[in-house]
Design a protein around this motif. Structure first.
Motif, PDB file in Angstrom:
ATOM      1  N   CYS A 110       1.586   9.075  11.632  1.00 16.82           N
ATOM      2  CA  CYS A 110       0.752   7.901  11.374  1.00 16.82           C
ATOM      3  C   CYS A 110       1.554   6.855  10.597  1.00 16.82           C
ATOM      4  N   LYS A 113       0.840  -1.189   0.000  1.00 13.73           N
ATOM      5  CA  LYS A 113       0.000   0.000   0.000  1.00 13.73           C
ATOM      6  C   LYS A 113       0.876   1.240   0.000  1.00 13.73           C
ATOM      7  N   ARG A 130       1.072   5.500   7.668  1.00 14.58           N
ATOM      8  CA  ARG A 130       1.172   5.668   6.223  1.00 14.58           C
ATOM      9  C   ARG A 130       1.705   7.040   5.835  1.00 14.58           C
ATOM     10  N   CYS A 131       2.345   7.746   6.751  1.00 15.49           N
ATOM     11  CA  CYS A 131       2.857   9.090   6.490  1.00 15.49           C
ATOM     12  C   CYS A 131       4.005   9.043   5.474  1.00 15.49           C
ATOM     13  N   CYS A 175       1.042  14.612   3.873  1.00 16.21           N
ATOM     14  CA  CYS A 175       1.279  14.418   5.301  1.00 16.21           C
ATOM     15  C   CYS A 175       0.267  15.240   6.097  1.00 16.21           C
ATOM     16  N   PRO A 215       2.023   5.180   0.584  1.00 23.65           N
ATOM     17  CA  PRO A 215       1.761   6.158   1.639  1.00 23.65           C
ATOM     18  C   PRO A 215       0.660   7.118   1.213  1.00 23.65           C
ATOM     19  N   LYS A 216       0.154   7.886   2.171  1.00 22.01           N
ATOM     20  CA  LYS A 216      -0.877   8.873   1.852  1.00 22.01           C
ATOM     21  C   LYS A 216      -0.312   9.919   0.899  1.00 22.01           C
ATOM     22  N   ALA A 245       7.795   7.260   5.817  1.00 19.40           N
ATOM     23  CA  ALA A 245       8.281   6.278   4.847  1.00 19.40           C
ATOM     24  C   ALA A 245       9.606   6.726   4.242  1.00 19.40           C
TER      25      ALA A 245
END
Length: 66
Positions: A39, A26, A41-42, A32, A28-29, A46
């Motif tokens: 978080c 998955k 998935r920041c 940010c 990352p978002k 990463a």
């Protein structure tokens, strides 16, 4: 006699999706959220951990494709 209408040997996760599926990672978002602590998935996290996918980088707190 056996039950009619049941599917023996079939599991609900036949397609292999789930937490332990190593097939698809998955991303990352896209941006940010600047929350502390970061978080999971920041994109900044990463980037710092070195887990950002190849071809991506972070500029101005946003995930961009190189």
């Amino acid at each position: 006699m056996g039950k009619s209408g049941t599917k023996a040997g079939k599991s609900k996760k036949a397609n292999g999706s789930g937490k332990n599926n190593p097939g698809k990672v998955k991303l990352p978002k896209k941006e940010c959220c600047v929350d502390k602590p970061r978080c999971g998935r920041c994109p900044l996290r990463a980037l710092a951990e070195g887990t950002l996918p190849a071809g991506y980088t972070v500029r101005h707190r946003k995930l961009v494709k190189v």
